[in-house]
Design a protein around this motif. Structure first.
Motif, PDB file in Angstrom:
ATOM      1  N   ASP A  43      13.700  21.886  -1.993  1.00 56.34           N
ATOM      2  CA  ASP A  43      13.639  22.219  -0.573  1.00 56.34           C
ATOM      3  C   ASP A  43      12.189  22.426  -0.125  1.00 56.34           C
ATOM      4  N   LEU A  44      11.402  23.106  -0.962  1.00 55.19           N
ATOM      5  CA  LEU A  44       9.997  23.313  -0.637  1.00 55.19           C
ATOM      6  C   LEU A  44       9.239  21.993  -0.601  1.00 55.19           C
ATOM      7  N   GLU A  45       9.554  21.111  -1.544  1.00 55.41           N
ATOM      8  CA  GLU A  45       8.901  19.798  -1.552  1.00 55.41           C
ATOM      9  C   GLU A  45       9.236  19.022  -0.282  1.00 55.41           C
ATOM     10  N   GLU A  46      10.474  19.130   0.148  1.00 55.76           N
ATOM     11  CA  GLU A  46      10.879  18.449   1.373  1.00 55.76           C
ATOM     12  C   GLU A  46      10.118  19.006   2.579  1.00 55.76           C
ATOM     13  N   GLN A  47       9.988  20.321   2.650  1.00 54.88           N
ATOM     14  CA  GLN A  47       9.256  20.943   3.752  1.00 54.88           C
ATOM     15  C   GLN A  47       7.796  20.494   3.769  1.00 54.88           C
ATOM     16  N   LEU A  48       7.189  20.431   2.575  1.00 51.83           N
ATOM     17  CA  LEU A  48       5.794  20.031   2.485  1.00 51.83           C
ATOM     18  C   LEU A  48       5.616  18.572   2.891  1.00 51.83           C
ATOM     19  N   LEU A  49       6.490  17.704   2.400  1.00 53.96           N
ATOM     20  CA  LEU A  49       6.383  16.286   2.750  1.00 53.96           C
ATOM     21  C   LEU A  49       6.573  16.075   4.249  1.00 53.96           C
ATOM     22  N   LYS A  50       7.475  16.833   4.842  1.00 50.91           N
ATOM     23  CA  LYS A  50       7.708  16.718   6.285  1.00 50.91           C
ATOM     24  C   LYS A  50       6.461  17.075   7.065  1.00 50.91           C
ATOM     25  N   LYS A  51       5.733  18.063   6.588  1.00 54.65           N
ATOM     26  CA  LYS A  51       4.503  18.479   7.265  1.00 54.65           C
ATOM     27  C   LYS A  51       3.383  17.465   7.045  1.00 54.65           C
ATOM     28  N   LEU A  52       3.310  16.905   5.839  1.00 49.71           N
ATOM     29  CA  LEU A  52       2.217  15.993   5.502  1.00 49.71           C
ATOM     30  C   LEU A  52       2.426  14.597   6.059  1.00 49.71           C
ATOM     31  N   ASP A  53       3.667  14.118   6.038  1.00 50.41           N
ATOM     32  CA  ASP A  53       3.953  12.760   6.505  1.00 50.41           C
ATOM     33  C   ASP A  53       5.370  12.694   7.062  1.00 50.41           C
ATOM     34  N   PRO A  54       5.543  12.982   8.339  1.00 53.25           N
ATOM     35  CA  PRO A  54       6.881  12.994   8.936  1.00 53.25           C
ATOM     36  C   PRO A  54       7.609  11.657   8.817  1.00 53.25           C
ATOM     37  N   GLU A  55       6.874  10.554   8.889  1.00 56.79           N
ATOM     38  CA  GLU A  55       7.514   9.234   8.805  1.00 56.79           C
ATOM     39  C   GLU A  55       8.152   9.016   7.439  1.00 56.79           C
ATOM     40  N   LEU A  56       7.398   9.285   6.379  1.00 57.57           N
ATOM     41  CA  LEU A  56       7.929   9.105   5.036  1.00 57.57           C
ATOM     42  C   LEU A  56       9.077  10.068   4.773  1.00 57.57           C
ATOM     43  N   HIS A  57       8.929  11.296   5.220  1.00 59.12           N
ATOM     44  CA  HIS A  57       9.990  12.284   5.048  1.00 59.12           C
ATOM     45  C   HIS A  57      11.281  11.832   5.721  1.00 59.12           C
ATOM     46  N   ALA A  58      11.180  11.336   6.948  1.00 60.85           N
ATOM     47  CA  ALA A  58      12.368  10.906   7.682  1.00 60.85           C
ATOM     48  C   ALA A  58      13.066   9.751   6.974  1.00 60.85           C
TER      49      ALA A  58
END
Length: 228
Positions: A43-58
């Motif tokens: 979950d923390l990794e997902e939160q971090l990725l969303k902050k760093l790169d919203p496109e890749l996270h989505a």
């Protein structure tokens, strides 16, 4: 856990030392080996990725219903199988030393620079409230994010969960440690310093109908200070 204890057996000079070192290490990370602990880390990794790169996270969360579970082995074993053996040992030592954690000296130094850059309002009577950093973003999460971002183009071509599993399998013994470490450290420091720029632009860089030459010069100098 055999993957972890093997590192201690290789580096230390006796099974006894390896055993007690392994016990001490497991007392620190044992939560990660539970379902709850692993889910928290993902979950923390997902939160971090969303902050760093919203496109890749989505994109990744759209095709992976379990949200980044394809990264679980990386986080569980400290990326042991993704790097060549000696580099994996080196990374394990780095991660075990709490390298660049949010409560480390480096992180506090970065936050101090933010405080110095915080512009006071009304002659020093008020100061911008900076966004808090998330202290449980451990450095291994930035290493994981660095790997994902370095392979963003490949990940964006993945269409389903099987593609993601094949992607992780393709990286075994293929990654080079130094570039990943450099990227992870860059992401770490950018995260620590990013909030001040957001606050500055929000409060002080709003469009103005009329700006004097001195005000424009002040903006330029402040931008230089913050980026430094």
């Amino acid at each position: 856990m055999n993957d972890i204890v093997s590192r201690f057996l290789e580096v230390l000079d006796s099974e006894e030392n390896a055993y007690w070192s392994f016990c001490a290490f497991m007392s620190k990370v044992s939560l990660t080996f539970s379902e709850e602990g692993l889910r928290q880390k993902i979950d923390l990794e997902e939160q971090l990725l969303k902050k760093l790169d919203p496109e890749l996270h989505a994109h990744v969360t759209k095709i992976d219903v379990d949200r980044l579970t394809f990264c679980h082995r990386w986080l569980l074993l400290g990326f042991q199988r993704e790097f060549r053996h000696q580099e994996a040992l080196r990374l394990f030592e780095i991660l075990s030393s709490n390298h660049l954690e949010m409560n480390s000296f480096e992180a506090e130094k970065t936050r101090c620079l933010e405080r110095l850059s915080c512009i006071q309002q009304k002659g020093g009577d008020a100061c911008i409230q900076l966004s808090p950093i998330k202290t449980n973003f451990t450095f291994e999460l930035f290493v994981c994010a660095a790997i994902l971002l370095e392979h963003k183009d490949t990940l964006l071509k993945c269409c389903n969960e099987m593609d993601l599993i094949l992607f992780t399998s393709s990286l075994q013994n293929k990654l080079s440690l130094n570039p990943i470490l450099e990227k992870a450290e860059e992401l770490f420091f950018n995260y620590c310093t990013g909030t001040v720029l957001e606050c500055f632009r929000k409060y002080y860089l709003k469009p103005q109908k009329r700006m004097s030459g001195m005000f424009l010069l002040k903006n330029v100098l402040l931008e230089k200070t913050l980026t430094f």
